[in-house]
Design a protein around this motif. Sequence first.
Motif, PDB file in Angstrom:
ATOM      1  N   GLU A 246       9.220   5.303  -4.444  1.00  0.00           N
ATOM      2  CA  GLU A 246      10.395   5.172  -3.370  1.00  0.00           C
ATOM      3  C   GLU A 246       9.741   3.692  -3.488  1.00  0.00           C
ATOM      4  O   GLU A 246      10.858   2.928  -2.720  1.00  0.00           O
ATOM      5  CB  GLU A 246      10.059   5.570  -1.998  1.00  0.00           C
ATOM      6  CG  GLU A 246      10.433   6.969  -1.841  1.00  0.00           C
ATOM      7  CD  GLU A 246       9.681   7.951  -0.634  1.00  0.00           C
ATOM      8  OE1 GLU A 246      10.311   8.848  -0.308  1.00  0.00           O
ATOM      9  OE2 GLU A 246       9.165   6.713   0.294  1.00  0.00           O
ATOM     10  N   LEU A 247       8.663   2.959  -3.322  1.00  0.00           N
ATOM     11  CA  LEU A 247       8.525   1.728  -2.929  1.00  0.00           C
ATOM     12  C   LEU A 247       8.514   0.536  -4.545  1.00  0.00           C
ATOM     13  O   LEU A 247       9.249   0.019  -4.466  1.00  0.00           O
ATOM     14  CB  LEU A 247       6.925   1.231  -3.101  1.00  0.00           C
ATOM     15  CG  LEU A 247       6.216   1.899  -1.459  1.00  0.00           C
ATOM     16  CD1 LEU A 247       4.935   2.199  -1.095  1.00  0.00           C
ATOM     17  CD2 LEU A 247       7.040   0.824  -0.518  1.00  0.00           C
ATOM     18  N   TYR A 248       9.022   1.592  -5.730  1.00  0.00           N
ATOM     19  CA  TYR A 248       9.671   0.833  -7.044  1.00  0.00           C
ATOM     20  C   TYR A 248      10.519   1.164  -7.058  1.00  0.00           C
ATOM     21  O   TYR A 248      11.262  -0.365  -6.915  1.00  0.00           O
ATOM     22  CB  TYR A 248       8.966   1.986  -8.127  1.00  0.00           C
ATOM     23  CG  TYR A 248       9.518   1.500  -9.427  1.00  0.00           C
ATOM     24  CD1 TYR A 248       8.771   0.347  -9.962  1.00  0.00           C
ATOM     25  CD2 TYR A 248      10.603   2.444  -9.979  1.00  0.00           C
ATOM     26  CE1 TYR A 248       9.352   0.614 -11.094  1.00  0.00           C
ATOM     27  CE2 TYR A 248      10.991   2.344 -11.339  1.00  0.00           C
ATOM     28  CZ  TYR A 248       9.701   0.959 -11.785  1.00  0.00           C
ATOM     29  OH  TYR A 248      10.214   0.402 -13.218  1.00  0.00           O
TER      30      TYR A 248
ATOM     31  N   ARG B  91       4.598   3.819 -14.541  1.00  0.00           N
ATOM     32  CA  ARG B  91       5.805   3.368 -13.875  1.00  0.00           C
ATOM     33  C   ARG B  91       7.163   4.365 -15.012  1.00  0.00           C
ATOM     34  O   ARG B  91       8.504   4.095 -14.711  1.00  0.00           O
ATOM     35  CB  ARG B  91       5.535   1.990 -15.200  1.00  0.00           C
ATOM     36  CG  ARG B  91       6.754   1.192 -15.198  1.00  0.00           C
ATOM     37  CD  ARG B  91       6.367  -0.252 -16.467  1.00  0.00           C
ATOM     38  NE  ARG B  91       5.295  -0.713 -14.394  1.00  0.00           N
ATOM     39  CZ  ARG B  91       4.226  -1.312 -15.239  1.00  0.00           C
ATOM     40  NH1 ARG B  91       3.335  -0.457 -16.514  1.00  0.00           N
ATOM     41  NH2 ARG B  91       2.794  -1.661 -14.697  1.00  0.00           N
ATOM     42  N   ALA B  92       6.920   4.593 -16.084  1.00  0.00           N
ATOM     43  CA  ALA B  92       7.651   6.141 -16.730  1.00  0.00           C
ATOM     44  C   ALA B  92       8.282   6.655 -15.885  1.00  0.00           C
ATOM     45  O   ALA B  92       9.284   7.355 -15.721  1.00  0.00           O
ATOM     46  CB  ALA B  92       6.965   6.732 -18.083  1.00  0.00           C
ATOM     47  N   LEU B  93       7.321   7.544 -15.673  1.00  0.00           N
ATOM     48  CA  LEU B  93       7.969   8.518 -14.516  1.00  0.00           C
ATOM     49  C   LEU B  93       8.847   8.158 -12.715  1.00  0.00           C
ATOM     50  O   LEU B  93       9.416   8.929 -12.759  1.00  0.00           O
ATOM     51  CB  LEU B  93       6.972   9.753 -13.626  1.00  0.00           C
ATOM     52  CG  LEU B  93       5.497  10.185 -14.794  1.00  0.00           C
ATOM     53  CD1 LEU B  93       4.593  11.379 -14.155  1.00  0.00           C
ATOM     54  CD2 LEU B  93       6.549  11.321 -15.511  1.00  0.00           C
ATOM     55  N   ALA B  94       8.262   7.105 -13.025  1.00  0.00           N
ATOM     56  CA  ALA B  94       9.132   6.492 -12.203  1.00  0.00           C
ATOM     57  C   ALA B  94      10.616   6.088 -11.998  1.00  0.00           C
ATOM     58  O   ALA B  94      11.876   6.398 -11.613  1.00  0.00           O
ATOM     59  CB  ALA B  94       8.814   4.825 -11.269  1.00  0.00           C
ATOM     60  N   GLU B  95      10.443   6.063 -13.235  1.00  0.00           N
ATOM     61  CA  GLU B  95      12.054   5.749 -13.553  1.00  0.00           C
ATOM     62  C   GLU B  95      13.055   7.406 -13.689  1.00  0.00           C
ATOM     63  O   GLU B  95      14.310   7.372 -13.755  1.00  0.00           O
ATOM     64  CB  GLU B  95      11.904   5.515 -15.200  1.00  0.00           C
ATOM     65  CG  GLU B  95      12.431   4.448 -15.629  1.00  0.00           C
ATOM     66  CD  GLU B  95      12.585   3.108 -14.888  1.00  0.00           C
ATOM     67  OE1 GLU B  95      13.953   3.512 -14.077  1.00  0.00           O
ATOM     68  OE2 GLU B  95      12.376   2.497 -14.305  1.00  0.00           O
TER      69      GLU B  95
ATOM     70  N   LYS C 217       3.783  -5.034  -6.759  1.00  0.00           N
ATOM     71  CA  LYS C 217       2.560  -4.622  -7.406  1.00  0.00           C
ATOM     72  C   LYS C 217       2.801  -3.350  -6.088  1.00  0.00           C
ATOM     73  O   LYS C 217       2.430  -3.582  -5.106  1.00  0.00           O
ATOM     74  CB  LYS C 217       1.433  -5.755  -7.344  1.00  0.00           C
ATOM     75  CG  LYS C 217       1.224  -6.106  -8.796  1.00  0.00           C
ATOM     76  CD  LYS C 217       0.624  -5.866  -9.479  1.00  0.00           C
ATOM     77  CE  LYS C 217       1.001  -6.590 -10.564  1.00  0.00           C
ATOM     78  NZ  LYS C 217       0.856  -6.573 -11.877  1.00  0.00           N
ATOM     79  N   ILE C 218       2.251  -1.994  -6.380  1.00  0.00           N
ATOM     80  CA  ILE C 218       2.109  -0.709  -5.315  1.00  0.00           C
ATOM     81  C   ILE C 218       1.189  -0.644  -6.048  1.00  0.00           C
ATOM     82  O   ILE C 218      -0.072  -0.080  -7.154  1.00  0.00           O
ATOM     83  CB  ILE C 218       2.655  -0.328  -6.283  1.00  0.00           C
ATOM     84  CG1 ILE C 218       4.223  -0.411  -5.705  1.00  0.00           C
ATOM     85  CG2 ILE C 218       3.172   1.680  -5.033  1.00  0.00           C
ATOM     86  CD1 ILE C 218       5.029   0.424  -6.452  1.00  0.00           C
ATOM     87  N   VAL C 219      -0.482  -0.555  -4.500  1.00  0.00           N
ATOM     88  CA  VAL C 219      -1.878   0.709  -4.691  1.00  0.00           C
ATOM     89  C   VAL C 219      -1.665   1.797  -3.605  1.00  0.00           C
ATOM     90  O   VAL C 219      -1.244   1.599  -2.724  1.00  0.00           O
ATOM     91  CB  VAL C 219      -2.752  -0.917  -3.926  1.00  0.00           C
ATOM     92  CG1 VAL C 219      -4.200   0.069  -4.047  1.00  0.00           C
ATOM     93  CG2 VAL C 219      -2.393  -2.401  -4.804  1.00  0.00           C
TER      94      VAL C 219
ATOM     95  N   ARG D 149       1.252  -1.004   0.083  1.00  0.00           N
ATOM     96  CA  ARG D 149       0.043  -0.169  -0.153  1.00  0.00           C
ATOM     97  C   ARG D 149       1.114   1.332   0.154  1.00  0.00           C
ATOM     98  O   ARG D 149       1.888   0.821   0.449  1.00  0.00           O
ATOM     99  CB  ARG D 149      -1.223  -0.104   1.219  1.00  0.00           C
ATOM    100  CG  ARG D 149      -1.355   1.387   1.685  1.00  0.00           C
ATOM    101  CD  ARG D 149      -2.159   1.118   2.628  1.00  0.00           C
ATOM    102  NE  ARG D 149      -2.622   2.399   3.462  1.00  0.00           N
ATOM    103  CZ  ARG D 149      -3.216   3.325   4.790  1.00  0.00           C
ATOM    104  NH1 ARG D 149      -3.199   1.358   5.478  1.00  0.00           N
ATOM    105  NH2 ARG D 149      -3.178   3.798   5.242  1.00  0.00           N
ATOM    106  N   ALA D 150       0.629   1.613  -0.728  1.00  0.00           N
ATOM    107  CA  ALA D 150       1.249   3.721  -0.768  1.00  0.00           C
ATOM    108  C   ALA D 150       0.400   3.992  -0.455  1.00  0.00           C
ATOM    109  O   ALA D 150      -0.795   4.816  -0.497  1.00  0.00           O
ATOM    110  CB  ALA D 150       1.611   3.510  -2.850  1.00  0.00           C
TER     111      ALA D 150
END
Length: 628
Positions: free
Chosen positions: A530-532, A581-585, A538-540, A521-522
């Motif tokens: 941060e969790l990525y 996903r793209a922005l996490a990079e 899987k992040i919810v 849970r995020a």
Amino acid sequence: MQGLLAQAVIYLAAIVIAVPLARRLGLGSVLGYLLAGMIVGPLLGLVQHNESEDLLHYAEFGVVMMLFLIGLELDPRGLWEMRNKLLGMGGLQIVLTGAAIMGAAIWAGQTWQTGLALGMILSLSSTAVVLQTLSEKNLMHTGGGRAAFSVLLTQDIAVIPMLALMPLLATGTLMSINPDGSISRASDLEKAASHSATLVEGLPGWGVTLVTLGAVGAIILAGVFLTRPVFRYIHSANLREIYTAVALLIVIGIAWLMTAVGLSPALGTFLAGVVLANSEFRHELESSIEPFKGLLLGLFFIAVGAGINFTILFHDPFTLIGLTFALMITKGVILYIIGRIFKLRQRGQWLFTLSLAQAGEFGMVLTTFSLQQGVLSSFMGERVLLIIALSLLFTPLFFMLQDYLRAKLADRAEETPADDIDDQQKIIIAGIGRFGQVVNRLVQASGFQTTVLDHDLKTIQLMRKFGFKGFFGDPTRPELLHAAGIETARILVITLDDPKAATQLVKYARNLRPDLFIIVRARDRIHVYELYKAGADKIVREMFDSSLRAGRYVLEEMGFSEYDAAVTEQAYYQHDREAMRALAELWDPSKPVSENSAYVARSQALDKEFEAALVTELERKREKGDAA
């Protein structure tokens, strides 16, 4: 005119510089305003003492507006439901603290009137500083936080009778009995000669009573019967500034009426706020008054800070600082006893004790008012203002002490033996709050068994009452995870309330088991990144799916078919997952998102891509439906 503009520039510049800096340092806005006043007044000499006194006459209207807004928040039925805490904890705190300070003042040689005035003034705590700090530290919903809020609410309400009582305590003037049986003082005659006549001037005692009751009754009746027709009338104009004009008219008109019958303007506006608390126009009134209240209150505290006589502090610093700590320790002891009487838990009791130990901004209001009424001498008033200001300045130290004690008590709580885990399943759920309970029930209802871990003993005991098995202990402790079977588990579900603890647990579990499937849970988007990075599968986001559903309902209500709304919702869901996903990079924890140019550019590009993709998806779904 030029001098007035120069003063406005000085005050506004001081606000703009000092208040954000104080907030950033964790001192709070009230302390920021006080510091700004101290800087432009006694330290730099940009504002003279008489100028700050002139400003107080205008800025005190901010106090009137604050009490009107407090009244709007106090639903009479809600007050009745809270009567035990308000009259118990809050009333007991005011009475005991006031009595202790009054006794100390009389023992020091002051009159009982001065002692009672000091007891009322210094029994109050800082609503602005305490509530802001509790909110920033996420302590408002704890037992100690709720208890502190109840006491603060009682204190805010108690300001009204205190303002009404204060003029009766004026000393140093001769009293006389009038032919109609009323009592007057020489100072009253002097003030009457220098002010315009009031509605009750020259009336006998029973006439004064009737006029006063009539004014109060008129406020109540107008609030009940006239506000709705008036607001419906001005609603037809559809102009925002008219709402603001009406809100100001209500406050200023009531203040004028109360002054005309010899009552406190704050009393009338507070009463009007309570009457309008259940009105459908309450939020309109709040939003219209709030900016004026904030600015005028800020000016009030700046004027108080500018009027503080630092010569007195530098002349006798040890005595004044000693009196400040004596006040805070006395209030702290009384609060601690009250907390014990009402059986607060240990951590909540220390929060309750240390958060309310200071004097408050309403104490400054009462001090200024008592100086105007002749209740306190200027010698006493200046020192009381200094003690209140010093107690506010020391408040962050008391909150630091509370954080230290809270951490120590938390460590001791962890020393409580964790349960012996005798059940190992393929699914481990770490944290069983509201979020985790839904996950656990769904999984178990589908025929799968889980191992539930949580560090809240009451939550685990409540689960067991309803037939759900769980184990008490801190899920972030490695030995507890090993006992729960982390080596053989297939899935780890992390639903902890603490974002930092959740991230640390993901890192530990990923390093221990690269093959473990981790669902977590995020709190928000930054926590997702941060969790990525930590290695979650899987992040919810805790509010994301419910927000999507609410958005779908909006689209349906605005004319979308259920099918189109569902397609739009699903398209947004897919786009957001890909965008995250793209922005996490590109996310860089070392710099704010707004200063990450690559992140901002990619985010803007993704928004444009989504608009085009959404139209394409809707067309494709419709064509597929037609073909079928």
